[in-house]
Motif scaffolding. Structure first.
Motif, short mmCIF file in Angstrom:
data_model
loop_
_atom_site.label_atom_id
_atom_site.label_comp_id
_atom_site.label_asym_id
_atom_site.label_seq_id
_atom_site.Cartn_x
_atom_site.Cartn_y
_atom_site.Cartn_z
N VAL A 194 -42.01 -12.29 -22.30
CA VAL A 194 -42.63 -13.15 -23.30
C VAL A 194 -41.63 -13.41 -24.43
O VAL A 194 -40.82 -12.54 -24.76
CB VAL A 194 -43.92 -12.50 -23.88
CG1 VAL A 194 -43.61 -11.19 -24.57
CG2 VAL A 194 -44.62 -13.45 -24.83
N ILE A 195 -41.67 -14.62 -24.96
CA ILE A 195 -40.79 -14.97 -26.08
C ILE A 195 -41.61 -15.64 -27.17
O ILE A 195 -42.72 -16.14 -26.93
CB ILE A 195 -39.67 -15.94 -25.65
CG1 ILE A 195 -40.27 -17.27 -25.14
CG2 ILE A 195 -38.77 -15.30 -24.61
CD1 ILE A 195 -39.21 -18.35 -24.91
N ILE A 196 -41.07 -15.63 -28.39
CA ILE A 196 -41.69 -16.37 -29.49
C ILE A 196 -41.04 -17.75 -29.48
O ILE A 196 -39.88 -17.93 -29.84
CB ILE A 196 -41.45 -15.67 -30.84
CG1 ILE A 196 -42.01 -14.25 -30.80
CG2 ILE A 196 -42.08 -16.47 -31.98
CD1 ILE A 196 -41.68 -13.43 -32.03
N ALA A 197 -41.79 -18.76 -29.03
CA ALA A 197 -41.23 -20.10 -28.86
C ALA A 197 -41.22 -20.90 -30.15
O ALA A 197 -40.29 -21.67 -30.40
CB ALA A 197 -42.02 -20.86 -27.79
N LEU A 198 -42.27 -20.74 -30.97
CA LEU A 198 -42.39 -21.53 -32.19
C LEU A 198 -42.95 -20.67 -33.31
O LEU A 198 -43.73 -19.74 -33.07
CB LEU A 198 -43.33 -22.72 -31.99
CG LEU A 198 -42.86 -23.90 -31.13
CD1 LEU A 198 -44.00 -24.90 -30.97
CD2 LEU A 198 -41.65 -24.57 -31.76
N SER A 250 -43.29 -26.93 -37.78
CA SER A 250 -43.05 -26.05 -36.63
C SER A 250 -41.58 -26.06 -36.28
O SER A 250 -40.93 -27.11 -36.30
CB SER A 250 -43.89 -26.50 -35.43
OG SER A 250 -45.27 -26.44 -35.73
N ARG A 251 -41.07 -24.88 -35.95
CA ARG A 251 -39.64 -24.78 -35.63
C ARG A 251 -39.41 -23.66 -34.62
O ARG A 251 -40.23 -22.74 -34.51
CB ARG A 251 -38.83 -24.51 -36.89
CG ARG A 251 -39.07 -23.12 -37.49
CD ARG A 251 -38.31 -22.89 -38.76
NE ARG A 251 -38.91 -23.64 -39.86
CZ ARG A 251 -38.46 -23.57 -41.12
NH1 ARG A 251 -37.41 -22.82 -41.39
NH2 ARG A 251 -39.04 -24.25 -42.07
N ILE A 252 -38.30 -23.78 -33.89
CA ILE A 252 -37.84 -22.66 -33.07
C ILE A 252 -37.20 -21.67 -34.02
O ILE A 252 -36.25 -22.01 -34.74
CB ILE A 252 -36.82 -23.14 -32.01
CG1 ILE A 252 -37.49 -24.14 -31.07
CG2 ILE A 252 -36.27 -21.94 -31.24
CD1 ILE A 252 -36.54 -24.76 -30.06
N PRO A 253 -37.69 -20.44 -34.09
CA PRO A 253 -37.27 -19.54 -35.18
C PRO A 253 -35.87 -18.97 -35.00
O PRO A 253 -35.43 -18.69 -33.88
CB PRO A 253 -38.32 -18.42 -35.11
CG PRO A 253 -38.74 -18.39 -33.67
CD PRO A 253 -38.69 -19.82 -33.21
N ASP A 254 -35.18 -18.81 -36.12
CA ASP A 254 -33.92 -18.08 -36.14
C ASP A 254 -34.21 -16.58 -36.10
O ASP A 254 -35.29 -16.15 -36.53
CB ASP A 254 -33.12 -18.40 -37.41
CG ASP A 254 -32.74 -19.88 -37.48
OD1 ASP A 254 -32.44 -20.45 -36.42
OD2 ASP A 254 -32.78 -20.46 -38.59
N PRO A 255 -33.28 -15.77 -35.61
CA PRO A 255 -33.51 -14.32 -35.55
C PRO A 255 -33.85 -13.72 -36.91
O PRO A 255 -34.63 -12.77 -36.99
CB PRO A 255 -32.19 -13.76 -35.00
CG PRO A 255 -31.60 -14.90 -34.23
CD PRO A 255 -32.00 -16.14 -34.97
N GLY A 256 -33.28 -14.27 -37.99
CA GLY A 256 -33.50 -13.70 -39.32
C GLY A 256 -34.70 -14.26 -40.04
O GLY A 256 -34.95 -13.91 -41.20
N GLY A 271 -43.46 -9.87 -43.65
CA GLY A 271 -42.15 -9.38 -44.04
C GLY A 271 -41.27 -8.96 -42.88
O GLY A 271 -40.11 -8.55 -43.09
N THR A 272 -41.78 -9.05 -41.66
CA THR A 272 -41.00 -8.69 -40.46
C THR A 272 -40.11 -9.84 -40.04
O THR A 272 -40.52 -11.00 -40.06
CB THR A 272 -41.94 -8.32 -39.30
OG1 THR A 272 -42.78 -7.23 -39.70
CG2 THR A 272 -41.15 -7.91 -38.06
N ARG A 273 -38.88 -9.54 -39.62
CA ARG A 273 -37.99 -10.57 -39.10
C ARG A 273 -38.26 -10.80 -37.62
O ARG A 273 -38.69 -9.89 -36.91
CB ARG A 273 -36.52 -10.16 -39.31
CG ARG A 273 -36.11 -10.06 -40.77
CD ARG A 273 -34.63 -9.78 -40.90
NE ARG A 273 -34.25 -8.55 -40.23
CZ ARG A 273 -33.01 -8.10 -40.13
NH1 ARG A 273 -32.01 -8.80 -40.65
NH2 ARG A 273 -32.74 -6.98 -39.50
N ILE A 274 -37.99 -12.01 -37.17
CA ILE A 274 -38.25 -12.37 -35.78
C ILE A 274 -37.47 -11.46 -34.83
O ILE A 274 -38.00 -11.01 -33.80
CB ILE A 274 -37.88 -13.84 -35.52
CG1 ILE A 274 -38.86 -14.77 -36.23
CG2 ILE A 274 -37.85 -14.15 -34.02
CD1 ILE A 274 -40.29 -14.70 -35.69
#
Length: 623
Positions: free
Chosen positions: A575-579, A586-592, A561-564
């Motif tokens: 560090v970043i969330i790449a996928l 698999s996708r590059i995530p949107d902030p929401g 339930g947490t947003r990116i």
């Protein structure tokens, strides 16, 4: 038959049974102590009557043999315990040998007092022996139950330290029991003096042995052999010296010496450790079978139903209380704490010391002698059979066995892959048939199983049944293909990778559903990147040196339930969330983007930052 011939025959019989027990343990994945105790009972007075106290020449010879054997076992266990492991859970390990030991001591004494109706002094004397688990029973269990390092370190530390403290505590209490009206000061003085003498002798002995091993030329041609013999003789001499000063101080001395030498970066350390392990198997077999052979049904019947109640209380009440109070905090999961609660078999120290006490009490107080031996051996036999024999099944039921990664081939490619995977916290086992490569890999610090990876028996012995990934990385395509085919057809392994040395063989691998990694294509792709995409190539090179890419599954309740964008704010810099992967998409995530259970997150960044991010999302994942 002469006495000498009879003794030789018994020794050969005992060692032969020990070998059979070890073979059965390896094949059935059950700790060997279970088979050793059964063998001792079978050849003892309640079985075939082949082995008894008189066969060893009486109490004193057997006590001396048992004492030297225990010295080797405790030294080997302490030598194997590395400080790097201890640093993973220093607080929990300390609590286990203080708070945990205290709970077992008091809880067991209360159970004995009301279960058997004996005096408090005798109750606490028996309870002092029930503190000890020891490397004699814990090490064989950990050999077949590959738990995470933090769990193994806590159990090993508890076993070694409590072996020492229980033996010294029991001796001090035994003196009080035989001296009615003795003051508490006498007990405290006896305990502290023996412990102090043992530690002092152990430190001095380890200093002398360490100096000789590091700075004295033991022989240019037989240095390895002489080093191993020096350590063995040194351990026995350390025990003998401390015992000569104060009874039972020898256990503390060899434990101290083993711990210090095992962390002193000695030359030929691997060879010494392997040699000590072989010797330990021999003496372990001898001591367990010999002591178990002295057990009679009359002694067990003395404790009766009260003894069964004591065993039940010790196993299901006292032990879990000790573990859960000692391991509270974030380092251990509830399942791991439950496993540690269910794995607390008693070993050689309680058996040998209880036998010695009983023999000394037999003339003056036979009832107390029978109560002491009966209670201690009933606890030993029951805990070894139930907790030792079913340890792997308990671990599987609790789902605390970390998945393994098997790499077939210990050459440069196999070792390189192993280094990367171990750096990410994976439990990696290399399988290699060539002895020279085995030694190279072991010297580099890898866990290596010597054998042919195309042999199913070798694969199973290395743990393929609990593997999530198998990588065939030899220089022979035929071997890699056979390994892949065997694993795919016979075992439930999530991922099978194979190195392909000749490009024309790629299709054969892919037809088997194996992910093939062609060496030539990988090199060509890397060179093409350097020409056409130099910035990307340089970045990937730097990533390989200082960076990391890791993927985790979202299983923690707090992440669901947490947003990116909210999770990004909690992650460390670098560090970043790449996928984000969901249902094979698999996708590059949107902030929401809102996370769901079962999603996979791929972290990219600096090595330390990636590991910190994983630890925040899944504490203890790489422990």
């Amino acid at each position: 038959m002469s006495a000498a011939t009879s003794l030789i025959s018994i020794v050969v019989l005992v060692l032969g049974l020990g070998l059979v027990a070890q073979i059965l343990a390896d094949r059935l994945q059950i700790p060997s102590v279970l088979f050793l105790i059964v063998a001792g009972i079978l050849v003892g007075p309640e079985g075939l009557g082949l082995v008894g106290l008189e066969a060893f020449g009486g109490v004193e010879p057997l006590s001396a043999i048992v004492g030297l054997s225990v010295a080797i076992i405790v030294f080997e266990g302490a030598f194997h315990l590395k400080l790097e492991k201890l640093r993973q859970t220093p607080r929990e390990a300390l609590r286990l040998v203080t708070i945990g030991a205290g709970i077992v001591f008091v809880g067991s004494a209360v159970a004995i007092r009301f279960g058997l109706g004996v005096s408090w002094t005798l109750s606490f004397l028996i309870a002092s022996l029930l503190i000890a688990t020891g490397p004699t029973v814990i090490t064989p269990i950990l050999d077949v139950v590959p738990v995470r390092d933090r769990v193994a370190a806590a159990l090993e530390t508890e076993g070694i330290v409590n072996d020492v403290s229980a033996a010294i505590l029991a001796i001090a209490l035994f003196e009080m029991y035989r001296t009615p009206g003795a003051s508490l000061d006498l007990f405290v003085q006896s305990f502290i003096s023996r412990l102090g003498i043992g530690i002092l002798v152990g430190v001095l002995a380890s200093g002398i042995l360490g100096y000789l091993l590091k700075h004295v030329d033991l022989s240019p041609t037989n240095a390895v052999q002489n080093s191993r013999l020096l350590v063995l003789i040194g351990a026995l001499a350390t025990y003998a010296l401390a015992e000569g000063i104060a009874p039972e101080a020898g256990i503390a001395a060899v434990a101290t010496a083993g711990l210090v030498l095992g962390n002193a970066n000695l030359p030929y350390e691997d060879e010494i450790e392997a040699f000590k392990g072989d010797i330990t198997l021999i003496v372990l077999s001898f001591v367990f079978i010999s002591l178990a052979s002295l057990l009679t049904l009359d002694v067990l019947q003395t404790v009766g139903l009260g003894g069964a109640v004591i065993v039940l209380v010790v196993m299901v009440v006292v032990r879990p209380l000790a573990v859960f109070f000692s391991t509270y905090g974030p380092h251990f999961s509830v399942q791991e704490r439950a496993l540690m609660s269910a794995v607390g078999p008693r070993g050689i120290i309680p058996a040998s010391v209880a036998t010695l006490f009983a023999l000394e009490l037999r003339a003056s107080n036979p009832f107390a002698a029978d109560i002491l031996v009966g209670t201690v051996f009933l606890v030993i036999v029951t805990t070894v059979v139930l907790q030792g024999g079913f340890a792997r099944h308990i671990a599987q039921a609790l789902n605390v066995l970390p998945m393994r990664v098997l790499i077939i081939g210990g050459g440069r490619v196999g070792r390189g892959l192993a280094a990367r995977l171990e750096d990410r916290g994976e439990n990696v086992i290399i399988i290699e048939v060539d002895q020279e490569k085995v030694e190279v890999a072991r010297t580099a610090g890898f866990t290596v199983h010597h054998g042919d990876g195309t042999d199913t028996a070798v694969l199973e012995a290395a743990g393929v049944g609990n593997a999530k990934l198998v990588a065939a990385a030899t220089g022979d395509d035929d071997s890699n293909l056979l390994v892949a085919q065997l694993v795919n057809s016979m075992y439930d392994v999530e991922t099978v990778l194979a190195r392909v040395n000749r490009p024309r063989n790629v299709e054969a691998f892919e037809e088997l559903g194996v992910r093939a990694i062609s060496a030539n294509e990988s090199i060509a792709q890397a060179m093409d990147n350097a020409v056409e995409r130099p910035a990307l190539s340089e970045w990937m090179t730097e990533l390989g040196r200082d960076g990391d890419v890791q993927e985790i599954e979202v299983t923690a309740d707090r992440l669901v339930g947490t947003r990116i964008e909210d999770l990004d704010t909690e992650l460390p810099d670098g560090v970043i969330i790449a996928l984000v992967s969901r249902d094979d998409d698999s996708r590059i995530p949107d902030p929401g983007f809102v996370l769901e259970r079962g999603d996979h997150l791929t972290f990219v960044g600096r090595h330390d930052a990636v590991h910190d991010a994983i630890e925040e999302c899944h504490p203890g994942l790489h422990s």
